[in-house]
Enzyme design. Structure first.
Site, PDB file in Angstrom:
ATOM      1  N   HIS A 224       0.331  43.044  39.684  1.00 28.68           N
ATOM      2  CA  HIS A 224       0.289  44.505  39.236  1.00 28.68           C
ATOM      3  C   HIS A 224      -0.297  44.723  37.677  1.00 28.68           C
ATOM      4  CE1 HIS A 224       1.637  48.692  38.540  1.00 28.68           C
ATOM      5  NE2 HIS A 224       2.911  48.415  38.660  1.00 28.68           N
ATOM      6  N   HIS A 267      -7.897  47.497  45.741  1.00 28.45           N
ATOM      7  CA  HIS A 267      -6.855  48.018  45.450  1.00 28.45           C
ATOM      8  C   HIS A 267      -6.026  48.586  46.780  1.00 28.45           C
ATOM      9  CE1 HIS A 267      -4.546  51.408  43.256  1.00 28.45           C
ATOM     10  NE2 HIS A 267      -4.777  50.897  42.076  1.00 28.45           N
ATOM     11  N   ASP A 324      -8.525  47.464  36.446  1.00 31.59           N
ATOM     12  CA  ASP A 324      -8.388  46.303  35.934  1.00 31.59           C
ATOM     13  C   ASP A 324      -9.722  45.514  35.362  1.00 31.59           C
ATOM     14  OD1 ASP A 324      -5.378  46.313  35.748  1.00 31.59           O
ATOM     15  OD2 ASP A 324      -5.514  46.148  37.699  1.00 31.59           O
TER      16      ASP A 324
END
Lengths: 397, 397
Positions: A224, A267, A324
């Protein structure tokens, strides 16, 4: 009545568990909306405090409302002394996310509204959390270096003030604005694992701080919030292992062939580009030039291109770069240590967590799930309803 | 493929989200099983350390294994000094559950295995948590009274040692055994809200302490672990408001007619008597006679009888007394303060939480849900995929 779905052992993927008015993702088309507004529009034109107001209250503030909200955040930035004293007792090697998880209940102890469960009191708690989570992260980064925490600077924006309290340097205005945009981008993302943990906890009527501490715990997981730091570790590995940028392709291919992930790609929800990733990519390019880290940007783009090509070849064209992939490089260029990147995610996401906590606590009865209390399929040792026969310890093999 | 079910806004009630081998509830028939064994059998014949071993490892220990496990718990009872120092900085009015939630990440910082995610290391972490959660609760109860925490007594059982460290008095053997039974009864209960919060958090690959801190947060909610303390508050209210025991019926009827709950009655899963409640009821009767609090037991049985009758009349015969109905009185008779009752629940349930964390981390791929990441139905402000038009603050009404 919605479509019925298979649930067990899917991690609730694709399962709608509740109604929400806070944010919306169209994963097929790469769209993220907060309270009706596209993330691209908010990133370009809003600020983090305004976006936090929007998430909490459902509408954009008028000028007076925004100023009052910013004043409240500014006033709440000062950490109660006992929290700093408590942090000083901790081992300097403690992970900043563990420190933050421990500090959130302490912030609750310092909140005069802790026991007041009215909506207004919960909004005040949210403002204090939004103001103080960055203060905790910055204070810990100083304390672990044997330095005194820095006082907040009321002349700085929320974003600039965090960078100042963290690093002891006042950031240039454009860098502060870039960081502010990062906070806007990460502020909410529907029922992600940490937000769902917050909602789960407060569904028992626990207070907001108990829920947010759970959110910090979930965010600390490497699947996460830990992903951007892992991208940076991957980047440093590539820097060490790859002699020229032309060899990046082979490095990526080898990694994928070994069945390993490319960090920051893929994702759970987006099947195309993450809309936040595009903005961060451009920011990484620009900051790379300004800060002398253009090589990080170039390497990341090579890894991304090669990754996209290799996944495409393998029929996995839905694996694209996510939020990210570039955020770690952006944070590094701003002087944020790798192990503070996940806490930075928390500094932003706390706005979403608190909004979801309030939604969970005050939803209308017909759309409010009772306390989340799922079931499981028992597949373990079973001797029937009568139970297995208990042998006293003396008689066991 | 299991039966498909409607999920949204149900709090996942009745929805099987995963496989488990740890415990099983047959709510229709009032049956609770840990790893194949009936709760009644374990309460009568096992001990809390043995039951914790069973939950963690799936089988009852041999004699040598049990002794080694008890030795490990005994060795781990001593709290690292910085944790006590940190607790000394906290406001004395802090709720013990908030203190516990803050302390769990600190226990993680003190664990030499924190970064080791092997199964063996996770079992060692579980043992330390089982040993140290009671130590934290007892230490805080002393610190907030301005007293020094008491050292553990290696000559006492796990249950007796907690009562000693909490109250400064060594309990009689039968009371210690009763408390041990209470710990057995509360040690696990499938996917309740706090256990699910633990699993949710570690499904992101967060460590065990991050998950258990979330469990503490969920347990602090008044719909979950706070219920036994609320039964005691209700009991004290009845003591104040009802002149003779014959008036209890009217008090209960009035309350139900006003649409208020009878605390400790009704359960999300059990549709008949909670098997744990029967054991606690008998314990409350016996301890009431021994400790001079027989009137609490008598009042509770009157409330229960009248409640059952009133709910029956209203066609709600599935509302029966649950585990919380008698446990508060039992704890009070043992000298446990009302606001330490939920922490006592945590002292027991931590065995279940840790077992579920390990199951979540090491389940086989086909039965392991990915990270829990549900979805929600967006029912909020929406201007289509293009997004609502952002007006600059100057132009807003």
């Amino acid at each position: 009545m919605e479509k019925e779905v298979r649930v067990k052992n899917t991690g609730l993927r694709g399962v709608k568990v509740a109604d929400t008015r806070i944010s919306f993702i169209d994963g097929e088309n790469g769209i993220l909306i907060y309270r009706g507004y596209r993330i691209e529009e908010l990133a370009e034109r809003s600020t983090f405090p305004e976006t936090a107001y929007l998430l909490l209250n459902g509408v954009l503030p008028g000028r007076g409302q925004l100023e009052a909200f910013e004043d409240e955040i500014r006033a709440a930035r000062h950490l109660p002394g006992f929290i700093v004293d408590s942090m000083r007792t901790l081992p300097v090697k403690a992970d900043p996310m563990d420190v933050l998880q421990a500090a959130v209940p302490l912030l609750g102890m310092a909140d005069p509204d802790l026991a007041d469960e009215s909506r207004e009191a919960n909004v005040r708690k949210a403002v204090r959390l939004i103001a103080r989570v960055p203060a905790v992260v910055a204070a810990w980064n100083r304390i672990r270096q044997g330095k005194e925490p820095l006082p907040p600077d009321d002349g700085l924006t929320h974003a600039a003030n965090f960078l100042w309290q963290l690093t002891g340097e006042k950031p240039p205005a454009d860098m502060a604005r870039d960081f502010d945009v990062c906070l806007v981008l990460h502020a909410d993302h529907t029922f992600n694992a940490s937000t769902f943990a917050c909602r789960e906890v407060v569904s028992t009527q626990a207070h907001m701080y108990a829920g947010v501490a759970a959110g910090v715990g979930a965010l600390s997981g490497s699947l996460h919030g830990g992903a951007n730091a892992r991208v940076m570790k991957m980047l440093f590995q590539v820097e060490r292992e790859v002699k020229s940028e032309d060899d990046v392709g082979r490095w990526v291919r080898d990694r994928i062939e070994r069945g390993e992930k490319i960090m920051g790609m893929g994702h759970a929800v987006y099947k195309t580009f993450d809309p936040r990733s595009k903005i961060l990519k451009e920011m990484s390019r620009r900051l790379g030039d300004q800060t002398g880290h253009a090589s990080w940007y170039r390497l990341l783009t090579r890894i991304e291109e090669e990754g996209l090509r290799e996944f495409e070849k393998r029929g996995k064209s839905n694996i694209k770069s996510n939020v990210d992939f570039y955020s770690g490089s952006v944070y590094s260029m701003m002087g944020i240590p790798v192990d503070i990147m996940t806490p930075v995610f928390a500094i932003s996401r706390v706005a979403g967590w608190c909004s979801h906590v309030i939604e969970e606590k005050f939803a209308e009865a017909q759309e409010k799930p009772a306390l989340y209390r799922p079931e499981a399929e028992y597949v373990g040792h079973y001797c029937g309803a009568i139970g297995c026969s208990y042998e006293p310890v003396e008689l066991r093999a």
